[in-house]
Design an enzyme around this catalytic site. Structure first.
Site, PDB file in Angstrom:
ATOM      1  N   CYS A 181       3.177  -3.475  17.310  1.00  0.00           N
ATOM      2  CA  CYS A 181       2.638  -2.413  18.165  1.00  0.00           C
ATOM      3  C   CYS A 181       1.142  -2.658  18.335  1.00  0.00           C
ATOM      4  CB  CYS A 181       2.891  -1.039  17.533  1.00  0.00           C
ATOM      5  SG  CYS A 181       4.635  -0.745  17.238  1.00  0.00           S
ATOM      6  N   CYS A 197      -1.643  -0.711  16.053  1.00  0.00           N
ATOM      7  CA  CYS A 197      -1.423  -0.557  14.606  1.00  0.00           C
ATOM      8  C   CYS A 197      -2.021  -1.718  13.821  1.00  0.00           C
ATOM      9  CB  CYS A 197       0.079  -0.462  14.351  1.00  0.00           C
ATOM     10  SG  CYS A 197       0.507  -0.430  12.605  1.00  0.00           S
ATOM     11  N   CYS A 249       3.507   8.527   0.873  1.00  0.00           N
ATOM     12  CA  CYS A 249       3.855   7.614   1.967  1.00  0.00           C
ATOM     13  C   CYS A 249       4.045   6.213   1.393  1.00  0.00           C
ATOM     14  CB  CYS A 249       2.716   7.631   2.997  1.00  0.00           C
ATOM     15  SG  CYS A 249       2.957   6.509   4.366  1.00  0.00           S
ATOM     16  N   CYS A 306      -2.570   7.037   9.064  1.00  0.00           N
ATOM     17  CA  CYS A 306      -1.466   6.366   9.769  1.00  0.00           C
ATOM     18  C   CYS A 306      -1.950   5.122  10.487  1.00  0.00           C
ATOM     19  CB  CYS A 306      -0.877   7.270  10.848  1.00  0.00           C
ATOM     20  SG  CYS A 306      -0.055   8.691  10.238  1.00  0.00           S
ATOM     21  N   GLU A 365       0.821  -1.205   0.000  1.00  0.00           N
ATOM     22  CA  GLU A 365       0.000   0.000   0.000  1.00  0.00           C
ATOM     23  C   GLU A 365       0.856   1.256   0.000  1.00  0.00           C
ATOM     24  OE1 GLU A 365      -3.438  -0.072   2.313  1.00  0.00           O
ATOM     25  OE2 GLU A 365      -3.799  -2.169   1.791  1.00  0.00           O
ATOM     26  N   CYS A 391       4.205  -6.332   9.251  1.00  0.00           N
ATOM     27  CA  CYS A 391       5.258  -5.811  10.128  1.00  0.00           C
ATOM     28  C   CYS A 391       5.431  -6.759  11.295  1.00  0.00           C
ATOM     29  CB  CYS A 391       4.894  -4.415  10.632  1.00  0.00           C
ATOM     30  SG  CYS A 391       6.228  -3.660  11.597  1.00  0.00           S
TER      31      CYS A 391
END
Ligand code: SAH
Ligand code: SF4
Length: 432
Positions: free
Chosen positions: A200, A203, A189, A423, A123, A196
């Protein structure tokens, strides 16, 4: 499937590699894909097929500057050579935009497909006008921090009545006419990994777990594909590039820096228009500190909490690299004149957005003595994540507390929330 790098159980040790495998396990030297190779490597390939070395420069010009996506369309090469290379299996192989989601606020989110990857997509987000995150540190020599360029192409700006640029700190705005040649002021971005490993708690990308690293060509390819879509003129349009999409760039360090080298040397972007964000991978920050200034982007650290106890709760990686170890590594980065380190701070309602948190963050940052600024990000919601978006008054009070303590602080606009482009909202929404 790879296991998360950070254990769910706080008593377990964490296992993290500072750099992972190259995309798809493919050896780039065996590949007949040209996109991702720099002019020198392209020259080596051309000599190997019996052509003069300067054909490498021609290929680089065509792929990175003119953004030609098909070998047969590279008209600077003789037609017979194009035919022969194609017959031998050579291809440009640039990542392609396969789906576009458009937000009511002008933000676009793209699914970008990596060639030869069985429909695997990453993305990328294009934010016209930016989200106020990447300006204001004064490190850009030709863009004083007080000035902002117009957000949309002139005709569109006039149509939507959006031709009054906003400023940070309420300083004087430029008028649209002051940037006669710039059609865009935007932020792009890009992603550095699929999924990932850092895990976290707030997220959405973490929910994907780590799937694979992107190659340098796949990271730079997102930029070239979007620049092509918007006909961006490098050196004229004011586009900031942020490595803040899916993934942790410093856990894919070689490919991330390989992409930066391509973007600087071949595409022609300035590293001072690039910002890389890390959750605090100390060995990565140390390597980054050793990069030459002509290749080093600006640095953002995802602080997100006022102390180690809270940070370890919401970012388990903090147990491996706590706040002071990150600060010590950041100190090694030789900042340019007027450059600041950005601390990003996601405000989780009732968890990290209280007045006492703001006071503690202010003390922490002041004690570092680093030239710093803070980007505040109100938490963007995602399914299956149990945090609350902070109240707007809490965000403003937090910002005010930092400013009053002498720390420049900005609030990122939540751009593209309606299309899951804000974000921490990036996840793979389509495959194949
Ligand atoms: N992995 C890197 C870069 C990608 S995340 C890093 O963590 O820094 C980019 C930024 O988005 C980080 O500052 C992260 O803290 C923030 N973020 C993640 N999830 C978010 C969410 N749901 N709402 C708001 N910001 C979020
Ligand atoms: Fe990874 Fe960054 Fe999301 Fe943390 S915030 S899980 S490091 S992408």
């Amino acid at each position: 499937m790879l296991t998360p790098a950070v254990s769910e159980d706080s008593n377990q040790p964490v296992h993290l590699e500072a750099s992972g495998p190259v995309c798809g396990g493919q050896d780039p030297l065996d590949s007949r894909r040209l996109f991702g190779l720099d002019a020198e490597a392209l020259a080596t390939r051309m000599v190997a097929v019996g052509e003069p070395a300067w054909r490498g420069r021609q290929l680089a010009e065509a792929m990175y500057r003119q953004r030609v996506a098909e070998l047969d369309a590279i008209t600077t090469l003789p037609k017979a050579l194009r035919g022969r290379l194609t017959a031998e299996g050579w291809q440009v192989g640039r990542p392609r935009i396969v789906q576009v989601f458009q937000s009511a606020d002008g933000t676009e989110r793209y699914l970008v497909e990596c060639p030869d990857s069985e429909g695997l997509t990453v993305e990328t987000v294009w934010i016209p006008e930016g989200d106020d995150g990447e300006t204001g540190d004064g490190s850009d020599p030709d863009s004083p921090e007080t000035l902002r360029a117009p957000s949309f192409p002139r005709s569109l700006a006039e149509r939507v009545g959006n031709h009054e640029p906003q400023t940070e700190f309420g300083q004087e705005a430029v008028s649209a006419g002051d940037w006669p040649h710039s059609r865009w002021h935007a932020t792009l971005c890009v992603s550095s990994q699929v999924g990932c490993a850092v895990n976290c708690r707030f997220c959405l990308t973490a929910k994907l777990v780590f799937q694979r690293n992107l190659t340098a060509g796949e990271i730079a390819g997102q930029v070239v594909a979007v620049f092509s879509r918007h006909a961006v003129e490098v050196g004229r349009d004011r586009v900031n590039l942020v490595f803040m999409g899916m993934g942790e760039p410093f856990l894919n360090y070689d490919n991330f820096m390989g992409a930066v080298r391509l973007l600087v040397r071949e595409v022609g972007l300035s590293p001072q228009r690039m910002t890389v964000s890390t959750s605090g991978i100390v060995p990565g920050i140390e390597r980054f500190a050793a990069e030459p200034p002509e290749l080093r982007p600006k640095l953002a650290i995802s602080l997100n909490a006022p102390n180690d106890a809270t940070r370890s709760e919401i970012m388990p990686i903090n147990r491996k690299w706590p706040i002071q170890s990150i600060i010590a590594a950041v100190r090694r980065v030789q900042l340019r004149p007027r450059e600041r380190v950005t601390f990003e701070y996601v405000l989780l309602g009732g968890v990290t957005d209280r007045p006492e948190d703001a006071a503690e963050v202010a003390r922490l940052i002041r004690r570092t003595g680093l030239p710093a600024k803070v980007n505040l990000i109100a938490w963007n919601p995602g399914p299956g994540i149990n945090y609350a978006t902070p109240q707007p008054e809490a965000v403003e009070a937090f910002r005010r507390a930092l400013i009053d303590a002498g720390i420049p602080a900005y609030v990122r606009k939540p751009r593209g929330r309606d299309i899951y482009a804000a974000c921490g909202q990036l996840k793979r929404t389509m495959e194949g």
